[in-house]
Design a protein around this motif. Structure first.
Motif, PDB file in Angstrom:
ATOM      1  N   GLU A   3       0.839  -1.199   0.000  1.00 22.02           N
ATOM      2  CA  GLU A   3       0.000   0.000   0.000  1.00 22.02           C
ATOM      3  C   GLU A   3       0.874   1.249   0.000  1.00 22.02           C
ATOM      4  OE1 GLU A   3      -2.640  -0.498   3.358  1.00 22.02           O
ATOM      5  OE2 GLU A   3      -4.060  -1.571   2.093  1.00 22.02           O
ATOM      6  N   VAL A  18      -1.091   8.131  -2.447  1.00 21.22           N
ATOM      7  CA  VAL A  18      -0.935   8.914  -3.676  1.00 21.22           C
ATOM      8  C   VAL A  18      -1.598  10.264  -3.436  1.00 21.22           C
ATOM      9  CG1 VAL A  18      -1.526   9.044  -6.126  1.00 21.22           C
ATOM     10  CG2 VAL A  18      -0.967   6.838  -5.087  1.00 21.22           C
ATOM     11  N   GLU A  28      -5.358   9.505  -1.393  1.00 20.58           N
ATOM     12  CA  GLU A  28      -5.754   8.208  -1.938  1.00 20.58           C
ATOM     13  C   GLU A  28      -4.667   7.171  -1.670  1.00 20.58           C
ATOM     14  OE1 GLU A  28      -6.869   6.311  -6.279  1.00 20.58           O
ATOM     15  OE2 GLU A  28      -6.655   8.462  -6.078  1.00 20.58           O
ATOM     16  N   THR A  29      -5.100   5.942  -1.380  1.00 22.92           N
ATOM     17  CA  THR A  29      -4.166   4.844  -1.188  1.00 22.92           C
ATOM     18  C   THR A  29      -4.345   3.855  -2.330  1.00 22.92           C
ATOM     19  OG1 THR A  29      -4.262   5.070   1.207  1.00 22.92           O
ATOM     20  CG2 THR A  29      -3.475   2.982   0.355  1.00 22.92           C
ATOM     21  N   ILE A  30      -3.229   3.484  -2.931  1.00 23.89           N
ATOM     22  CA  ILE A  30      -3.280   2.434  -3.945  1.00 23.89           C
ATOM     23  C   ILE A  30      -2.643   1.184  -3.368  1.00 23.89           C
ATOM     24  CG2 ILE A  30      -3.284   4.009  -5.919  1.00 23.89           C
ATOM     25  CD1 ILE A  30      -0.289   3.245  -6.276  1.00 23.89           C
ATOM     26  N   GLU A  60      -1.019  -2.678  -4.440  1.00 18.36           N
ATOM     27  CA  GLU A  60      -0.507  -3.553  -5.486  1.00 18.36           C
ATOM     28  C   GLU A  60      -0.277  -4.944  -4.896  1.00 18.36           C
ATOM     29  OE1 GLU A  60       3.497  -3.948  -8.287  1.00 18.36           O
ATOM     30  OE2 GLU A  60       3.478  -2.539  -6.620  1.00 18.36           O
TER      31      GLU A  60
END
Length: 159
Positions: A59, A62, A66-68, A70
């Motif tokens: 995690e 961004v 916002e959290t992205i 993968e």
């Protein structure tokens, strides 16, 4: 690296099947049939009595809000009944961490997650896994997490 472990779901079938094939090639130089592996992963995801899959997610924030996330690794759990102990061994299988994410604590996060689940689940007597004899890196990783050689060799009769 901030890691979160989550249970896999049906939408993960493509990724998990891809990783299973990659792991088979890297560890045993076996090319697995794509449709068979896809069906096997889908069956495991659909029936927790067959298997449970977990995915480690990296995690990152961004733009501050916002959290992205993968996916950076996986493992599968299966169960084996032990009459000697009147309980279940949980077997760790289908471990895969893509090369770009290795040696960054991904497997350790997955292991600690399932270890906590196992310790909190009545009737689970421990965790087991099998590892290629010559995979020294994997042996060191598993031993660093407290696992030890159980003294068995694995034999099989594949049909």
């Amino acid at each position: 690296m901030k890691l979160r472990v989550r249970e896999a779901h049906a939408a993960d079938v493509e990724l998990l099947a891809q990783w299973a094939r990659a792991m088979a090639w890297e560890t045993e130089h076996k090319r697995l049939d794509e449709r068979t592996v896809h069906a096997g992963v889908a069956a495991g995801l659909a029936d927790p009595a067959k298997a449970r899959y977990f995915i480690a997610m990296h995690e990152a924030a961004v733009a501050g809000h916002e959290t992205i996330a993968e996916p950076v690794g996986t493992l599968m759990l299966t169960r084996e009944w032990s009459d000697w102990r009147n309980g279940d061994w949980w077997w760790i299988q289908s471990v895969y961490v893509p090369e770009a994410h290795r040696r960054q604590g991904v497997f350790a996060a997955l292991y600690r997650h399932v270890e906590q689940l196992a310790r909190a689940t009545d009737g689970v007597v421990g965790l087991r896994l099998y590892v290629e004899r010559d995979n020294a890196n994997a042996h060191r990783t598993y031993e660093a997490l407290g696992m030890k050689d159980a003294g068995y060799n694995l034999l099989e009769a594949e049909f």
